[in-house]
Write a protein that holds these residues in place. Structure first.
Motif, PDB file in Angstrom:
ATOM      1  N   LYS A 125       2.579   0.714  13.157  1.00 45.41           N
ATOM      2  CA  LYS A 125       2.114  -0.494  13.830  1.00 45.41           C
ATOM      3  C   LYS A 125       2.524  -1.689  12.972  1.00 45.41           C
ATOM      4  O   LYS A 125       2.257  -1.722  11.777  1.00 45.41           O
ATOM      5  CB  LYS A 125       0.599  -0.454  14.002  1.00 45.41           C
ATOM      6  N   SER A 149       2.460  -5.548  11.729  1.00 38.83           N
ATOM      7  CA  SER A 149       1.623  -6.753  11.693  1.00 38.83           C
ATOM      8  C   SER A 149       2.498  -7.984  11.884  1.00 38.83           C
ATOM      9  O   SER A 149       2.008  -9.029  12.300  1.00 38.83           O
ATOM     10  CB  SER A 149       0.846  -6.848  10.378  1.00 38.83           C
ATOM     11  N   LYS A 185       1.373  -2.900   9.460  1.00 37.09           N
ATOM     12  CA  LYS A 185      -0.045  -3.237   9.340  1.00 37.09           C
ATOM     13  C   LYS A 185      -0.724  -2.231   8.415  1.00 37.09           C
ATOM     14  O   LYS A 185      -0.387  -1.056   8.407  1.00 37.09           O
ATOM     15  CB  LYS A 185      -0.695  -3.218  10.718  1.00 37.09           C
ATOM     16  N   ARG A 186      -1.714  -2.704   7.673  1.00 40.58           N
ATOM     17  CA  ARG A 186      -2.463  -1.843   6.750  1.00 40.58           C
ATOM     18  C   ARG A 186      -3.950  -1.958   7.053  1.00 40.58           C
ATOM     19  O   ARG A 186      -4.420  -3.000   7.491  1.00 40.58           O
ATOM     20  CB  ARG A 186      -2.186  -2.245   5.313  1.00 40.58           C
ATOM     21  N   ASP A 187      -4.685  -0.855   6.805  1.00 42.45           N
ATOM     22  CA  ASP A 187      -6.128  -0.885   7.004  1.00 42.45           C
ATOM     23  C   ASP A 187      -6.798  -1.495   5.767  1.00 42.45           C
ATOM     24  O   ASP A 187      -6.125  -1.926   4.831  1.00 42.45           O
ATOM     25  CB  ASP A 187      -6.677   0.514   7.316  1.00 42.45           C
ATOM     26  N   ASN A 234      -3.913   1.603   3.538  1.00 43.16           N
ATOM     27  CA  ASN A 234      -3.112   2.653   4.176  1.00 43.16           C
ATOM     28  C   ASN A 234      -2.362   2.082   5.376  1.00 43.16           C
ATOM     29  O   ASN A 234      -2.908   1.262   6.117  1.00 43.16           O
ATOM     30  CB  ASN A 234      -4.010   3.795   4.656  1.00 43.16           C
ATOM     31  N   VAL A 251      -1.025   1.700   9.100  1.00 46.41           N
ATOM     32  CA  VAL A 251      -1.620   2.039  10.396  1.00 46.41           C
ATOM     33  C   VAL A 251      -0.504   2.467  11.344  1.00 46.41           C
ATOM     34  O   VAL A 251       0.539   1.817  11.432  1.00 46.41           O
ATOM     35  CB  VAL A 251      -2.398   0.832  10.979  1.00 46.41           C
ATOM     36  N   TRP A 252      -0.737   3.572  12.039  1.00 44.19           N
ATOM     37  CA  TRP A 252       0.218   4.122  13.003  1.00 44.19           C
ATOM     38  C   TRP A 252      -0.421   4.116  14.380  1.00 44.19           C
ATOM     39  O   TRP A 252      -1.649   4.128  14.504  1.00 44.19           O
ATOM     40  CB  TRP A 252       0.598   5.555  12.615  1.00 44.19           C
ATOM     41  N   THR A 253       0.394   4.112  15.416  1.00 40.44           N
ATOM     42  CA  THR A 253      -0.122   4.235  16.775  1.00 40.44           C
ATOM     43  C   THR A 253       0.531   5.438  17.449  1.00 40.44           C
ATOM     44  O   THR A 253       1.687   5.771  17.185  1.00 40.44           O
ATOM     45  CB  THR A 253       0.140   2.984  17.640  1.00 40.44           C
ATOM     46  N   ALA A 257      -4.723   3.763  17.488  1.00 37.31           N
ATOM     47  CA  ALA A 257      -4.353   3.473  16.101  1.00 37.31           C
ATOM     48  C   ALA A 257      -5.048   4.465  15.179  1.00 37.31           C
ATOM     49  O   ALA A 257      -6.179   4.878  15.428  1.00 37.31           O
ATOM     50  CB  ALA A 257      -4.754   2.046  15.746  1.00 37.31           C
ATOM     51  N   SER A 262      -5.152   5.511  10.709  1.00 41.16           N
ATOM     52  CA  SER A 262      -4.685   5.219   9.353  1.00 41.16           C
ATOM     53  C   SER A 262      -3.886   6.397   8.821  1.00 41.16           C
ATOM     54  O   SER A 262      -4.312   7.544   8.924  1.00 41.16           O
ATOM     55  CB  SER A 262      -5.863   4.948   8.421  1.00 41.16           C
ATOM     56  N   ARG A 298      -9.122   3.283  18.340  1.00 41.51           N
ATOM     57  CA  ARG A 298      -8.863   3.698  16.963  1.00 41.51           C
ATOM     58  C   ARG A 298      -9.488   5.079  16.778  1.00 41.51           C
ATOM     59  O   ARG A 298     -10.524   5.376  17.358  1.00 41.51           O
ATOM     60  CB  ARG A 298      -9.481   2.710  15.990  1.00 41.51           C
TER      61      ARG A 298
END
Length: 114
Positions: free
Chosen positions: A23, A25, A33-35, A39, A41-43, A61, A63, A96
């Motif tokens: 994912k 950002s 994008k990171r959590d 980590n 983030v994947w979708t 989504a 992590s 999520r």
């Protein structure tokens, strides 16, 4: 943002529609994008068909990169939560999960020979 736990046992068979993708950002810089813990983030796009109704596709989504998941494969989604959001005139629901894992089963034919 209001979070709503989702009972995945009521969603029928969950099948991967689009394999895991990072994912972004920032699409211009390709920044992932990171959590909160840093980590990535994947979708994963997953098809849902409840009680013989029409099939819906939801993007979930998660992590960390889910492994062993391919398009068309049945998956298990753990800890699914829906989030209602709004920004200006736009609004919707995002999803999520704690984890998305493949469900072991017989090999599927490759190349659309289903």
């Amino acid at each position: 943002m209001q979070s709503i736990p989702v009972d995945t046992t009521r969603l029928g068979i969950l099948r991967c529609a689009i394999a895991p993708e990072a994912k972004l950002s920032n699409p211009e810089t390709q920044e992932v994008k990171r959590d909160r813990d840093g980590n990535p983030v994947w979708t994963v796009a997953v098809t849902v068909r409840q009680d013989g109704r029409r099939i819906s596709v939801i993007e979930i989504a998660v992590s960390g990169q889910p492994t062993g998941i391919e398009e068309g494969q049945i998956v298990r989604v753990t800890g699914l939560t829906a989030f209602v959001w709004s920004m200006g005139d736009r609004h919707g629901v995002s999803f999520r999960a704690d984890a998305i894992t493949p469900v072991p089963g017989p090999a599927r034919p490759k190349g659309g020979d289903a």
